[in-house]
Design a protein around this motif. Structure first.
Motif, PDB file in Angstrom:
ATOM      1  N   SER A 119       0.850  -1.181   0.000  1.00  0.00           N
ATOM      2  CA  SER A 119       0.000   0.000   0.000  1.00  0.00           C
ATOM      3  C   SER A 119       0.888   1.234   0.000  1.00  0.00           C
ATOM      4  N   PRO A 120       0.484   2.278  -0.699  1.00  0.00           N
ATOM      5  CA  PRO A 120       1.264   3.513  -0.629  1.00  0.00           C
ATOM      6  C   PRO A 120       1.190   4.164   0.755  1.00  0.00           C
ATOM      7  N   PHE A 121       0.279   3.707   1.603  1.00  0.00           N
ATOM      8  CA  PHE A 121       0.149   4.279   2.942  1.00  0.00           C
ATOM      9  C   PHE A 121       1.060   3.607   3.970  1.00  0.00           C
ATOM     10  N   LEU A 122       1.708   2.514   3.610  1.00  0.00           N
ATOM     11  CA  LEU A 122       2.605   1.841   4.544  1.00  0.00           C
ATOM     12  C   LEU A 122       3.911   2.619   4.637  1.00  0.00           C
ATOM     13  N   PRO A 123       4.495   2.704   5.825  1.00  0.00           N
ATOM     14  CA  PRO A 123       5.755   3.433   5.967  1.00  0.00           C
ATOM     15  C   PRO A 123       6.886   2.706   5.247  1.00  0.00           C
ATOM     16  N   VAL A 124       7.851   3.459   4.772  1.00  0.00           N
ATOM     17  CA  VAL A 124       9.011   2.918   4.073  1.00  0.00           C
ATOM     18  C   VAL A 124      10.251   3.357   4.842  1.00  0.00           C
TER      19      VAL A 124
END
Length: 151
Positions: free
Chosen positions: A103-108
């Protein structure tokens, strides 16, 4: 005097004793509760081979899809809209390699802050070469640096 001292010690022991019970939270006064309707609930319960699916969607835009198959692998998605209008989308696979969400909302994690120093790379390469030579039987295992039983 002993009686007073004993009763004081008993009072302190009882006061410091932790409580192992759980009381439900006190009800909070609030406005009327809005019940969110489930507008879709399609389920295929596990078949003999373990495969299943379910699709659930609520009137406020939350949706969840999941399917599983033989061997315990699963895949699915979760979608909903934030109050600011952004759409949250999470795709996942769970299999022998573990849970793998996307998901683009997960932290990287941030990129490594600097390159690995040359001396550290040389030490890593030397250790790799020694391990390979040890595996081929060209060098003996180094004696342990820890204290242990005499050999």
């Amino acid at each position: 005097m002993k009686t007073i001292l004993l009763s004081m010690l008993l009072a302190v022991a009882v006061a410091d004793k932790p409580s192992f019970t759980y009381d439900a939270p006190a009800p909070r006064p609030s406005g009327p509760v809005r019940v969110i309707e489930i507008i879709r609930d399609d389920r295929v319960h596990p078949a003999a081979d373990g495969s299943y699916t379910f699709d659930v969607e609520t009137e406020d835009g939350i949706s969840r899809h999941e399917a599983g198959g033989v061997g315990g692998s699963q895949q699915g998605s979760v979608n909903f809209k934030f109050p600011d209008g952004q759409v949250f989308d999470l795709q996942f696979v769970a299999d022998a390699n573990g849970y793998q969400p996307q998901s683009p909302f997960l932290p990287v994690a941030p990129a490594f802050p600097h390159p690995i120093p040359a001396h550290a790379l040389r030490q890593i390469e030397r250790a790799r070469q020694e391990e390979a030579a040890r595996a081929r039987g060209e060098i003996r295992q180094a004696p342990s640096q820890s204290y242990g039983h005499p050999q």
